[in-house]
Design an enzyme around this catalytic site. Structure first.
Site, short mmCIF file in Angstrom:
data_model
loop_
_atom_site.label_atom_id
_atom_site.label_comp_id
_atom_site.label_asym_id
_atom_site.label_seq_id
_atom_site.Cartn_x
_atom_site.Cartn_y
_atom_site.Cartn_z
N ARG A 101 11.11 -11.43 -11.67
CA ARG A 101 11.22 -11.41 -13.12
C ARG A 101 12.16 -12.53 -13.58
O ARG A 101 13.18 -12.80 -12.93
CB ARG A 101 11.77 -10.07 -13.62
CG ARG A 101 10.78 -8.92 -13.57
CD ARG A 101 9.64 -9.07 -14.57
NE ARG A 101 8.71 -7.94 -14.55
CZ ARG A 101 7.55 -7.93 -13.87
NH1 ARG A 101 7.18 -8.95 -13.14
NH2 ARG A 101 6.76 -6.88 -13.94
N HIS A 144 3.44 -17.01 -14.39
CA HIS A 144 3.51 -15.58 -14.07
C HIS A 144 2.18 -15.06 -13.53
O HIS A 144 1.57 -14.15 -14.10
CB HIS A 144 3.97 -14.76 -15.29
CG HIS A 144 4.37 -13.36 -14.92
ND1 HIS A 144 5.32 -12.64 -15.61
CD2 HIS A 144 3.96 -12.53 -13.92
CE1 HIS A 144 5.46 -11.45 -15.06
NE2 HIS A 144 4.64 -11.36 -14.02
P1 NDP Z 1 9.65 -2.13 -4.70
O1 NDP Z 1 10.21 -1.09 -5.61
O2 NDP Z 1 8.71 -1.70 -3.63
O3 NDP Z 1 10.84 -2.93 -4.00
C1 NDP Z 1 12.02 -3.24 -4.65
C2 NDP Z 1 13.08 -3.64 -3.63
O4 NDP Z 1 14.26 -4.04 -4.33
C3 NDP Z 1 13.48 -2.48 -2.73
O5 NDP Z 1 13.68 -2.92 -1.42
C4 NDP Z 1 14.81 -2.01 -3.34
O6 NDP Z 1 15.70 -1.42 -2.43
C5 NDP Z 1 15.38 -3.33 -3.82
N1 NDP Z 1 16.38 -3.11 -4.86
C6 NDP Z 1 16.24 -2.52 -6.06
N2 NDP Z 1 17.41 -2.46 -6.72
C7 NDP Z 1 18.32 -3.06 -5.91
C8 NDP Z 1 19.72 -3.30 -6.01
N3 NDP Z 1 20.41 -2.94 -7.10
N4 NDP Z 1 20.33 -3.91 -4.99
C9 NDP Z 1 19.64 -4.27 -3.88
N5 NDP Z 1 18.32 -4.05 -3.71
C10 NDP Z 1 17.66 -3.47 -4.72
O7 NDP Z 1 8.96 -3.22 -5.62
P2 NDP Z 1 7.78 -4.23 -5.25
O8 NDP Z 1 8.13 -4.88 -3.97
O9 NDP Z 1 6.47 -3.55 -5.37
O10 NDP Z 1 7.88 -5.26 -6.48
C11 NDP Z 1 9.05 -6.01 -6.72
C12 NDP Z 1 8.97 -6.70 -8.07
O11 NDP Z 1 8.07 -7.80 -8.03
C13 NDP Z 1 8.42 -5.86 -9.22
O12 NDP Z 1 9.41 -4.98 -9.74
C14 NDP Z 1 8.00 -6.91 -10.22
O13 NDP Z 1 9.05 -7.18 -11.11
C15 NDP Z 1 7.74 -8.14 -9.37
N6 NDP Z 1 6.34 -8.56 -9.43
C16 NDP Z 1 6.05 -9.80 -9.88
C17 NDP Z 1 4.75 -10.23 -9.94
C18 NDP Z 1 4.41 -11.62 -10.33
O14 NDP Z 1 3.24 -11.93 -10.51
N7 NDP Z 1 5.36 -12.51 -10.45
C19 NDP Z 1 3.64 -9.36 -9.54
C20 NDP Z 1 4.06 -8.08 -9.03
C21 NDP Z 1 5.38 -7.70 -9.00
P3 NDP Z 1 15.35 -0.02 -1.70
O15 NDP Z 1 14.22 -0.36 -0.76
O16 NDP Z 1 16.57 0.33 -1.01
O17 NDP Z 1 14.93 0.92 -2.79
C1 OXD Z 2 3.54 -6.90 -12.14
C2 OXD Z 2 3.35 -8.23 -12.68
O1 OXD Z 2 4.67 -6.41 -12.15
O2 OXD Z 2 2.18 -8.63 -12.89
O3 OXD Z 2 2.56 -6.31 -11.68
O4 OXD Z 2 4.31 -8.96 -12.89
#
Ligand code: NDP
Ligand code: OXD
Length: 313
Positions: A228, A276
């Site tokens: 993001r 994006h």
């Molecule tokens: P997940 O919820 O599966 O993974 C998030 C990870 O971040 C987890 O490992 C979590 O830790 C870690 N995390 C969260 N908060 C913290 C913190 N405060 N400190 C340290 N680690 C933290 O999400 P996804 O992998 O499915 O997706 C990640 C992000 O990718 C989405 O939220 C979205 O914003 C972005 N995205 C972007 C897209 C694009 O096109 N650019 C498309 C799809 C997604 P823990 O495992 O311990 O919970």
């Molecule tokens: C998502 C994205 O979070 O498209 O799925 O960014």
């Protein structure tokens, strides 16, 4: 079973027909303002408050993306939008892992093979071989080791780069050195040559990629933001690029989208930009996943992908 659908950009006909094929017993309709007829499930992207408000009979709301920061920020402003007992689900992978792998592998290999430097040399008609990077020092650090972060880690591991990840809770991922929690962030950053961001946008992670964090990476490090725009302080990145602390960045997401025409990021020779679309929602994969989840819910089970609203992801 009644399902309502709302997405400002997706083709509603494709989604309604596709879901109907997968769930023939359901009645699926596009939600329109004023529709307060009963519904069991809602499929949404940034829904108008009026769509969900007061729908106490809902058995689940499905976000049509992986990140739910937009829905949660709306919910914060309008807590009445979603009754507390209604679970919110998000898409887990549904083909986004592979797309993120493609993006990360292309970008990291490009930097490793110095294609960015050769592209600049080409503009000067300069025929000159540059020194290769050392693979064993080309450490890739991934912020976030969830569904997408761990998928990207797997795809980069095969190229022989040292891989590390940082998450909230401890992880054990084969071939990945795992760090967790605020206390271990500096250790994670120290020695990282390529930083890849795959964190969710939460109050704890907003603005996390700032000058202070960037200064802890290796000199001449690379930054790839796939999560993001709110995670990255764009002026801090520009300052670090100017100072040569960061060599290059690839950005898919921005504080404001679309990125303003006057943003200095556009013209920066060391910044690559995509609009994006690092990993988009693939309708067939997403519909298979949602249909399966609805059937699980109907059978009294709790599907995967339930968002922890208090935690923020
Ligand atoms: P997940 O919820 O599966 O993974 C998030 C990870 O971040 C987890 O490992 C979590 O830790 C870690 N995390 C969260 N908060 C913290 C913190 N405060 N400190 C340290 N680690 C933290 O999400 P996804 O992998 O499915 O997706 C990640 C992000 O990718 C989405 O939220 C979205 O914003 C972005 N995205 C972007 C897209 C694009 O096109 N650019 C498309 C799809 C997604 P823990 O495992 O311990 O919970
Ligand atoms: C998502 C994205 O979070 O498209 O799925 O960014």
């Amino acid at each position: 079973m009644d399902i309502i659908f709302y997405h400002p950009f997706f083709n509603a006909t494709t989604w309604i027909n596709g879901l109907q094929q997968r769930l023939p017993q359901a009645t699926i309709r596009k939600w329109l303002p004023g529709d307060s007829a009963p519904a069991d499930y809602a499929l949404v992207r940034t829904p108008p408050v009026a769509m969900l408000q007061g729908r106490n009979q809902l058995k689940g709301v499905f976000a049509l993306g992986a990140g739910v920061d937009d829905i949660l920020s709306q919910l914060k402003q309008h807590p009445e939008m979603l009754p507390e007992h209604v679970p919110l689900f998000r898409l887990e992978d549904t083909g986004m892992g592979l797309q993120m792998q493609e993006y990360a592998v292309c970008t990291v290999l490009g930097w490793f093979r110095r294609f960015d430097d050769y592209q600049l040399q080409k503009q000067q008609a300069l025929w000159q071989s540059l020194e290769n990077y050392s693979r064993k020092n080309f450490t890739v650090g991934i912020l976030g080791a969830g569904v997408l972060g761990s998928s990207v880690a797997q795809s980069l591991k095969v190229w022989g780069f040292p891989i590390r990840s940082w998450s909230r809770s401890p992880k054990q991922i084969e071939g990945v050195t795992s760090y967790h929690g605020a206390d271990q962030l500096s250790d994670f950053l120290n020695g990282t040559q390529v930083l890849i961001n795959l964190l969710p946008n939460t109050p704890q992670t907003v603005g996390i990629i700032n000058r202070q964090l960037l200064s802890q990476l290796n000199d001449g490090a690379f930054v790839l933001n796939l999560a993001r725009g709110a995670h990255l302080v764009e002026d801090d990145l520009l300052a670090a690029l100017e100072a040569g602390e960061i060599k290059a960045a690839a950005l898919d997401v921005f504080a404001r989208e679309p990125l303003a025409e006057q943003s200095p990021l556009w013209a920066h020779p060391r910044v690559a930009i995509t609009p994006h679309n690092a990993a988009v929602t693939l309708p067939d994969e997403a519909m298979d996943y949602i249909a399966k989840s609805i059937l699980q819910r109907e059978a009294g089970e709790m599907p995967e992908g339930k968002v922890d609203i208090a935690r923020g992801y």
